[in-house]
Enzyme design. Structure first.
Site, PDB file in Angstrom:
ATOM      1  CD  GLU A   1       2.566 -32.279   1.709  1.00 22.78           C
ATOM      2  OE1 GLU A   1       3.655 -32.095   1.171  1.00 22.78           O
ATOM      3  OE2 GLU A   1       1.886 -33.319   1.562  1.00 22.78           O
TER       4      GLU A   1
ATOM      5  CE  LYS B   1      -3.937 -25.759  -2.508  1.00 22.24           C
ATOM      6  NZ  LYS B   1      -3.598 -24.636  -3.366  1.00 22.24           N
TER       7      LYS B   1
ATOM      8  CG  ASP C   1      -0.093 -18.829  -3.793  1.00 18.68           C
ATOM      9  OD1 ASP C   1      -0.730 -19.480  -4.645  1.00 18.68           O
ATOM     10  OD2 ASP C   1      -0.374 -17.674  -3.467  1.00 18.68           O
TER      11      ASP C   1
ATOM     12  CD  GLU D   1       1.620 -25.840  -6.266  1.00 18.65           C
ATOM     13  OE1 GLU D   1       1.196 -27.001  -6.478  1.00 18.65           O
ATOM     14  OE2 GLU D   1       0.905 -24.837  -6.366  1.00 18.65           O
TER      15      GLU D   1
ATOM     16  CE1 TYR E   1       0.107 -32.050  -5.915  1.00 17.20           C
ATOM     17  CE2 TYR E   1       1.386 -30.090  -5.428  1.00 17.20           C
ATOM     18  CZ  TYR E   1       0.439 -30.745  -6.190  1.00 17.20           C
ATOM     19  OH  TYR E   1      -0.181 -30.093  -7.217  1.00 17.20           O
TER      20      TYR E   1
ATOM     21  CE  LYS F   1      -7.524 -21.246  -0.609  1.00 19.84           C
ATOM     22  NZ  LYS F   1      -6.870 -21.343  -1.843  1.00 19.84           N
TER      23      LYS F   1
ATOM     24  CB  CYS G   1       7.982  20.349   2.827  1.00 18.48           C
ATOM     25  SG  CYS G   1       7.442  19.560   4.341  1.00 18.48           S
TER      26      CYS G   1
ATOM     27  CB  CYS H   1       7.925  23.272   6.851  1.00 15.58           C
ATOM     28  SG  CYS H   1       9.178  22.598   5.750  1.00 15.58           S
TER      29      CYS H   1
ATOM     30  CB  CYS I   1      11.076  18.324   3.650  1.00 16.56           C
ATOM     31  SG  CYS I   1      11.101  19.859   4.577  1.00 16.56           S
TER      32      CYS I   1
ATOM     33  CB  CYS J   1      10.327  20.536   8.396  1.00 20.18           C
ATOM     34  SG  CYS J   1       8.924  19.491   7.983  1.00 20.18           S
TER      35      CYS J   1
END
Ligand code: I6G
Length: 683
Positions: free
Chosen positions: A126, A128, A130, A186, A238, A327, A421, A424, A439, A445
């Site tokens: 399964e 993991k 975070d 978790e 878990y 990991k 800008c 330009c 701009c 431009c």
């Protein structure tokens, strides 16, 4: 006598130096533990932490005489804060051994087979998640206490906060609930919950969280459960702590199903596999699907499935021998901002971009990260010279997660957006209520001109084959073109004289240009590059108006009457067509021969007119593009994101965050079969 050791850095070290190195690593790791576990404010990415811990583990393994009981390798976490009542865990909450490479997974299996004297091992696998490990204590089926892991032996009582998590039952279901049942798992925040929370934090001028894990930790640490209740936290089980029942299911996976039977959430990604090869295949699958999983994961957990075998394997130092966390590549890394530059986009938006010291994240080298706009820079206070944590998730543009203020060099200055800008020199403007600065130079431009032409020529727009970035750069730099119509006026000789072009390429390009003249109204509208008019809005406008003249005369109200067109897009469309230079370019393009079928289908009476669909996940019977086309043919609009205006979400396999959002907004969801039946009925 001094012994010598080869460190991971390849140096040969004497005993004294090794001892010093170990002391320094311990201090550094302890400091990071404090930031991570106690303050919920990690100072380095997990990958960097793992590297330090591994280096210490390796040195201690080579020199067991230097191990002390206070080494961070000898305990589970860090001391808890004193704000909440302390809770002692009857059975310590351990952590898992990590693997980073497939070799280490094979090694894990080899050790298990040796110890068990077995040739075939079944595993439960399964993701993991975070998040944060929590122990839930149920007595007679009633939740009476929830505690964080803390240092593994003693955690904090967060019962009141945990009670606010809707997926955690306050009372278990069923008749045969053990007198005492401790469940471990978790607590985490989904990616959507995290985005929404940060949006709210920005609106309320509160601190934003760096990632979903920190947001979940911060939410659980609230002393006021009312605040926790506003945070969308979730839970997945878990494992077990103390349980009064002796006759438990005989496999780990069956224990999870048994818990599920009481109403406790378990991972929907749980699988039982036959061998370690299948574990690695599962890992690869999850790696490719990582973006579609609605919560952050940092690895895959493999557990020997039969409980009798788990018992036979037992524990080593701080981790079970029967489980391994493989990991996934870290999505975050530590690097330095070497410069902050401004990019000018097609619509003139000035975007600050951090140029980074190159760093590898998840297998790719990052050199840039977007800083979005002035507000974002101010909020994060990113400065040239700063050490920063960058995050790369899938195809999303890399972002700076946080700045390590304690590493900031002296004399840094806060970054401010320019008043002109950088391309330009036109003045910049900021529309009311918009964070973006633009701009004001428009097609004067060069940056905007270049991107407008690139966009115009792109595949989904006019599809001018062979007219790529390099050629457009030359056209603009050499002042060959002022607007998109001018590309149709260049002669073969002018094309042939450009770098890396010759007569043959020039002729091919002229052919592509000629071919592109026969287009559709929706491609043409998209090619014009009206702000926020993407491919599907262009398609919708073409469907609804059928001809360009009508659209050019439409007012805001008639545009807003179309589903999916809100006030902003309607305003952009009206403004675009009201500008004389845009009208001139459009009529030039038409005089140069750009045309489309004027009798595009009038769709007002097609069966799905006015309906907005969102496709998510994988369909087995057709590709996304096919599904989209079939829906559009029936008059539907296909949007890329779920909103309150969505009529249906079509959920294929492995549908991710869009499906979650559809549920959250109570949008009607069609599975693939429902969808096929609907198409069948309407076609
Ligand atoms: O931290 C963990 C994450 C996921 C775990 C874990 C897990 O199983 C899916 N399982 C155990 C046994 C432990 N930590 C100690």
């Amino acid at each position: 006598m001094h012994s010598i050791t080869v460190s991971s850095l390849g140096f040969i070290m004497s005993q004294h130096i090794i001892h010093q190195k170990i002391i320094q690593l311990r201090a550094e790791i302890n400091q990071h533990n404090y930031h991570y576990y106690v303050l919920d404010n990690p100072q380095i990415p997990d990958s960097e932490y793992d590297r330090l811990l591994r280096e210490l583990q390796m040195l201690e393994a080579q020199h067991p005489e230097l191990i002390t009981s206070d080494s961070p390798t000898q305990r589970v976490g860090a001391a808890p804060l004193n704000k909440f009542a302390e809770v002692s865990h009857n059975i310590p909450m351990l952590s898992l051994a990590n693997a980073f490479e497939a070799d280490e997974v094979y090694e894990f299996e080899r050790r298990i087979k040796n110890k068990l004297e077995q040739t075939h091992i079944e595993y439960a696998v399964e993701p993991k998640i975070d998040g944060l490990a929590i122990n839930l204590r149920y007595e007679k089926g009633v939740l009476i206490q929830a505690a964080t892991r803390g240092d593994g032996r003693q955690g904090e009582d967060v019962t009141l906060n945990i009670r606010t998590i809707p997926s955690i039952p306050l009372r278990l279901n069923g008749d045969e609930i053990p007198e005492l049942l401790e469940v471990r798992g978790e607590v985490f925040m989904t990616k959507i919950g995290f985005e929404q929370l940060n949006q709210r934090q920005i609106q309320q001028q509160e601190k934003i969280f760096a990632n979903p894990r920190n947001a979940a930790a911060g939410s659980l640490r609230q002393l006021d459960p009312k605040i926790t209740a506003t945070r969308s936290l979730e839970f997945t089980c878990y494992g077990l702590g103390s349980v009064s029942e002796e006759n438990l299911p005989q496999n780990y996976s069956d224990i999870l199903y048994w818990l599920q039977g009481f109403g406790l959430p378990i991972s929907r990604y749980l699988q039982v596999v036959d061998n370690v090869q299948a574990c690695l295949e599962y890992y690869q699958q999850l790696l490719t699907q990582r973006e579609n999983i609605p919560f952050d994961i940092d690895g895959v957990v493999y557990k020997v499935n039969p409980i009798a075998w788990q018992e036979a394997l037992g524990y080593i130092s701080r981790a079970p021998r029967w489980a391994l966390a493989h990991k996934l590549p870290s999505q975050e890394a530590l690097t330095q901002v070497v410069n902050i530059e401004i990019q000018v986009g097609r619509t003139g938006a000035l975007t600050p971009v951090a140029r980074l010291a190159p760093v590898v994240v998840g297998g790719a080298t990052l050199t840039n990260a977007t800083l979005h706009n002035q507000d974002e820079i101010r909020r994060k206070d990113v400065r040239v010279g700063d050490s920063v944590i960058v995050r790369r998730a899938g195809d999303v543009i890399p972002e700076i997660v946080s700045v390590m203020l304690e590493k900031r060099p002296e004399n840094t200055v806060m970054f401010t957006m320019p008043t002109h800008c950088p391309v330009c020199d036109s003045t910049v403007v900021q529309a009311e209520g918009e964070a973006v600065i633009r701009c004001s130079g428009g097609l004067f431009c060069a940056a905007q001109r270049k991107q407008a032409i690139e966009h115009f020529a792109s595949r989904k727009a006019m599809n001018i084959e062979g007219l790529g970035e390099k050629l457009v750069d030359q056209l603009v730099a050499g002042n060959y073109v002022e607007n998109v119509a001018d590309i149709y006026t260049l002669s073969a000789t002018q094309w042939a004289n450009l770098d890396r072009m010759g007569n043959k390429s020039a002729n091919n390009l002229l052919k592509s240009l000629e071919k592109s003249k026969s287009t559709t109204l929706s491609h043409f509208l998209y090619a014009l590059g009206i702000r926020e008019v993407g491919e599907s809005t262009a398609h919708l406008l073409a469907q609804q108006f059928g001809n360009l003249e009508k659209l050019m005369q439409a007012n805001k109200e008639s545009l807003q009457a179309i589903p999916e067109i809100g006030t902003v897009i309607a305003k952009n469309i009206v403004t675009f067509f009201s500008q004389t230079h845009n009208q001139t370019v459009i009529s030039q393009l038409q005089s140069l021969g750009i045309h489309w079928q004027t009798h595009e289908p009038q769709v007002s009476d097609l069966p799905l007119t006015g309906k907005i669909f969102v496709l998510t996940g994988t369909l087995n019977n057709m590709t996304r593009d096919e599904a989209k086309l079939r829906l559009q043919t029936l008059g539907a609009m296909v949007s890329g994101s779920i909103s309150k205006k969505t009529t249906y979400a079509v959920a294929g396999e492995k549908a991710g965050s869009k499906l979650e959002k559809a549920h959250a907004l109570d949008i009607k969801i069609l599975n693939e079969v429902d969808f096929l039946v609907l198409l069948e009925k309407l076609q």
